[in-house]
Structure formats: structure tokens, C-alpha cells
Scaffold this motif. Structure first.
Motif, PDB file in Angstrom:
ATOM      1  N   PRO A 208       0.811  -1.230   0.000  1.00 15.55           N
ATOM      2  CA  PRO A 208       0.000   0.000   0.000  1.00 15.55           C
ATOM      3  C   PRO A 208       0.841   1.276   0.000  1.00 15.55           C
ATOM      4  O   PRO A 208       0.504   2.235  -0.697  1.00 15.55           O
ATOM      5  CB  PRO A 208      -0.832  -0.131   1.286  1.00 15.55           C
ATOM      6  CG  PRO A 208      -0.908  -1.605   1.540  1.00 15.55           C
ATOM      7  CD  PRO A 208       0.393  -2.153   1.063  1.00 15.55           C
ATOM      8  N   ALA A 209       1.919   1.308   0.765  1.00 13.19           N
ATOM      9  CA  ALA A 209       2.747   2.511   0.793  1.00 13.19           C
ATOM     10  C   ALA A 209       3.366   2.782  -0.570  1.00 13.19           C
ATOM     11  O   ALA A 209       3.487   3.946  -1.002  1.00 13.19           O
ATOM     12  CB  ALA A 209       3.842   2.360   1.852  1.00 13.19           C
ATOM     13  N   CYS A 211       2.035   1.830  -3.527  1.00 16.21           N
ATOM     14  CA  CYS A 211       0.957   2.275  -4.409  1.00 16.21           C
ATOM     15  C   CYS A 211       0.700   3.774  -4.230  1.00 16.21           C
ATOM     16  O   CYS A 211       0.536   4.518  -5.202  1.00 16.21           O
ATOM     17  CB  CYS A 211      -0.318   1.487  -4.106  1.00 16.21           C
ATOM     18  SG  CYS A 211      -0.292  -0.219  -4.694  1.00 16.21           S
ATOM     19  N   THR A 212       0.659   4.227  -2.983  1.00 22.72           N
ATOM     20  CA  THR A 212       0.392   5.642  -2.717  1.00 22.72           C
ATOM     21  C   THR A 212       1.527   6.525  -3.213  1.00 22.72           C
ATOM     22  O   THR A 212       1.304   7.579  -3.813  1.00 22.72           O
ATOM     23  CB  THR A 212       0.185   5.849  -1.214  1.00 22.72           C
ATOM     24  OG1 THR A 212      -0.882   5.000  -0.753  1.00 22.72           O
ATOM     25  CG2 THR A 212      -0.150   7.291  -0.901  1.00 22.72           C
ATOM     26  N   ALA A 213       2.764   6.089  -2.984  1.00 20.46           N
ATOM     27  CA  ALA A 213       3.907   6.910  -3.368  1.00 20.46           C
ATOM     28  C   ALA A 213       4.065   7.021  -4.880  1.00 20.46           C
ATOM     29  O   ALA A 213       4.457   8.073  -5.400  1.00 20.46           O
ATOM     30  CB  ALA A 213       5.180   6.338  -2.754  1.00 20.46           C
ATOM     31  N   GLY A 215       1.542   6.189  -7.233  1.00 24.07           N
ATOM     32  CA  GLY A 215       0.286   6.369  -7.963  1.00 24.07           C
ATOM     33  C   GLY A 215      -0.135   5.154  -8.743  1.00 24.07           C
ATOM     34  O   GLY A 215      -0.677   5.268  -9.851  1.00 24.07           O
ATOM     35  N   GLY A 218      -5.306   0.298  -7.660  1.00 21.05           N
ATOM     36  CA  GLY A 218      -5.562  -0.565  -6.507  1.00 21.05           C
ATOM     37  C   GLY A 218      -5.541  -2.041  -6.799  1.00 21.05           C
ATOM     38  O   GLY A 218      -5.436  -2.847  -5.873  1.00 21.05           O
ATOM     39  N   LYS A 251       3.474   1.127 -13.900  1.00 21.51           N
ATOM     40  CA  LYS A 251       2.070   1.353 -13.523  1.00 21.51           C
ATOM     41  C   LYS A 251       1.108   0.428 -14.258  1.00 21.51           C
ATOM     42  O   LYS A 251      -0.018   0.233 -13.796  1.00 21.51           O
ATOM     43  CB  LYS A 251       1.698   2.804 -13.802  1.00 21.51           C
ATOM     44  CG  LYS A 251       2.476   3.790 -12.931  1.00 21.51           C
ATOM     45  CD  LYS A 251       2.003   5.220 -13.140  1.00 21.51           C
ATOM     46  CE  LYS A 251       2.755   6.169 -12.217  1.00 21.51           C
ATOM     47  NZ  LYS A 251       2.312   7.584 -12.385  1.00 21.51           N
TER      48      LYS A 251
END
Length: 346
Positions: A208-209, A211-213, A215, A218, A251
Motif C-alpha cells: 500500500p505505501a 501504491c500511494t507513493a 500512484g 488498486g 504502472k
């Protein structure tokens, strides 16, 4: 008239031969023999003519003429250095007495019957070939066979010494050396409790960290659709390396990216894994499984990429019994082998 001419002819033919020769000499033209004075005068005239010819050919160069006879050109810098080196070499040879030694050797080699192309003392004629020495061949000894080939056991085992720890040697000698063990059999043989059983699949997604960093979407379907979609193909285009191909899939296909790359700006560690990293590996696998999608799995372990996680799983985690996987079997030497569909159980 005719009678008188015939008589005259007959009288001439009867003359003496000597008288006839004298008459012939008197009728020859006279030849003058040159005297000594005449010869001396001719020689003087010849010498005078030669001097005239030489004087006409000789060029007189005035003292103040602009041109001079050619002189030798001065030596160049390279030639001066070469002459200096030659001089120093000659002096060194004199000090070392190399030339004297060479003359001594040459004088020693020269002798009656010597040849410049042969070494001193070499015998004339063809040399005899050297015959190799004959060595007696030893008699063959009796063929030796191990107890295993003769169908028996080692002496200590046959004698009933059950307390000897052979480290599995009896299994190697008495059984099939290519025999494979399940993870449970391997754990029982080595006396440790096996860890959780893996199904061969990782059920998680990118950390999760991460993915957030970065972009990242999900889940896999959204990531694929948002960045072009299309048919999935593992092979890179022709002429492009797999690592460069994976770099452009961050991505769209994070599994391909993290299999060969860390997060942008994060160093890749090489070498053995620490116990802290192995503990984190086992905890993640116990919660989400492992065995495929090693790129997604590696996104949860900093400084490690997917192929490093796959290698440590096979060569460290399974042989130590920290995790069990039915797709792997163990050799008697402790190597994990991929055996999908084998007799390894869950």
C-alpha cells in the motif's frame, strides 16, 4: 714473224728461277721504313694534341666564384643521440669485457675439424636415436569391490554399531541416491518442525505505501486497463532487453517492474539475506502465500527484487523448513527441486 716470237718465249721460259725472282723484286713499289727521328717527331705531335684537348675540356674555377664544392650535411639531433648511445655502449662493453669473452669463446671453439654451424665438440655424422628404457609392467592386482557393490553394508553397520551417527551415509549406500523427500520427510529426517504450508500462489498486491507513493492502481485489472490494456505478452519487443522492457511497466504491470527493479531512488541490496529479512519474508508468506508473482511479493520487502525473493525461497527458506511447499521435493544432499505435480503434499 711467228717463228721469232716463239723462239723468244722459249728463251724466257728457260731463264734461271733466281734471276726471275730478282726481276720481280725490282718491279715492286718501294716502301719507306720510318727512322727513329721520324717516330720521335710523331710522338711529340701526339702529346701536343692531347694537351690541347685536355685544356679545352678543363674548366677553370675562379677563386671568387659563388658556387663551392658540396660539403657534408650536419648531423641531425637523432643522429647525434645515436652516435652518443653507440659510444656509451662500446664503453660499457669494454668495461664488462664482453668482447674479450666472445673472442675467447670463439677461439676455444675453433679447432681442427670444427664447423661454424656446429657447436664445439659435436661429433660428425648422424646421431644415434636414444632408445627409451624398458620398464617392467606390474602384474594387475585383484579387483576391489565395495560392500555396497557386493550387496552388503559397511563393516560398522553390519557389526551392529547402532549408536554411530552416519549423517545419512547408510541411506546413500543402501538405497537409491536419486531418491527425493517431501518437505515433511526432510523435516523429520533433520529433526525440526516444518513451517506453514504454501499453495504456490501470492494473493496480495503491491505494498500500500508503494501504491500511494507511485500512484499505482488498486488492483491488477485497473492498472492494466488504465495504461493501454491489450493482450498480455511476457516477451519484450525484438531488440529490447527484458530489464528495459520491465522498466516501462511500472504502472501497467507492477509485477514485471518489481521483479527486476526496486522503487525509483531505492538501492538494490546484493548478497546473503539477514535474519530480519528472512523473518519478514516468512511473515508475509504466512499471511498472503508465495510461489508466484514474485515482483508483487518483493514490493513489500525493501531493497530486494522479485528474482532475489524467488532464489532465497528455494535455497534458504524451504531447506531450513521455515515454509513447506508441495511443488518442491528435497534431495538427500539438501537441495530443493521443482516438482509440480509430484508426491509433495500440502
Amino acid at each position: 714473224m711467228m717463228g721469232g716470237s716463239a723462239a723468244t718465249h722459249a728463251s724466257r721460259s728457260e731463264e734461271h728461277p733466281k734471276e726471275r725472282q730478282v726481276g720481280e723484286k725490282e718491279n715492286r713499289p718501294s716502301v719507306k721504313v720510318p727512322t727513329a727521328a721520324v717516330v720521335a717527331g710523331d710522338l711529340a705531335l701526339a702529346e701536343e694534341g692531347a694537351e690541347k684537348k685536355a685544356s679545352t675540356r678543363r674548366k677553370i674555377i675562379p677563386a671568387n666564384a659563388s658556387h663551392r664544392l658540396p660539403t657534408a650535411a650536419p648531423l641531425t639531433e637523432y643522429e647525434l643521440q645515436r652516435e652518443e648511445r653507440i659510444r656509451r655502449n662500446n664503453e660499457a662493453l669494454k668495461e664488462l669485457k664482453v668482447l674479450d669473452a666472445a673472442r675467447t669463446l670463439e677461439a676455444a671453439g675453433a679447432g681442427p675439424g670444427s664447423h661454424p654451424g656446429k657447436r664445439p665438440g659435436a661429433a660428425a655424422g648422424r646421431r644415434r636415436p636414444v632408445q627409451p628404457k624398458a620398464h617392467p609392467t606390474p602384474a594387475p592386482g585383484p579387483a576391489r569391490k565395495s560392500r555396497r557393490l557386493r550387496g552388503g553394508l559397511p563393516e560398522r553397520v553390519a557389526a551392529g554399531d547402532d549408536e554411530v551417527d552416519d549423517g545419512g551415509l547408510v541411506d546413500l549406500l543402501d538405497g537409491d541416491e536419486s531418491r527425493l523427500l517431501t518437505c515433511d520427510e526432510w523435516a523429520a529426517k533433520n529433526g525440526f518442525t516444518p513451517g506453514p504450508t504454501m499453495t504456490g500462489h501470492f494473493a496480495g498486491w503491491v505494498a500500500p505505501a508503494v501504491c500511494t507513493a507511485l500512484g499505482i492502481a488498486g488492483n491488477a485489472a485497473e492498472a492494466w486497463a488504465e495504461h493501454g490494456g491489450g493482450a498480455f505478452d511476457r516477451k519484450p519487443p525484438k531488440g529490447e532487453s527484458a530489464k528495459e522492457f520491465a522498466r516501462g511497466m511500472l504502472k501497467k504491470n507492477p509485477n514485471a517492474y518489481f521483479y527486476r527493479h526496486n522503487m525509483p531512488g531505492e538501492d538494490t541490496w546484493a548478497g546473503d539475506w539477514s535474519e530480519e529479512e528472512i523473518t519478514k519474508f516468512v511473515a508475509l508468506a504466512s499471511a498472503s502465500g508465495c510461489g508466484d508473482k514474485w515482483g508483487l511479493f518483493a514490493s513489500h520487502i525493501p531493497h530486494r527484487v522479485g528474482y532475489q525473493c524467488s532464489a532465497v525461497y528455494r535455497h534458504v527458506i524451504i531447506p531450513r523448513g521455515l515454509l513447506r511447499d508441495g511443488n518442491f521435493m528435497m534431495t538427500l544432499s539438501g537441495q530443493a527441486q521443482w516438482c509440480r505435480g509430484g508426491r509433495g503434499g500440502d
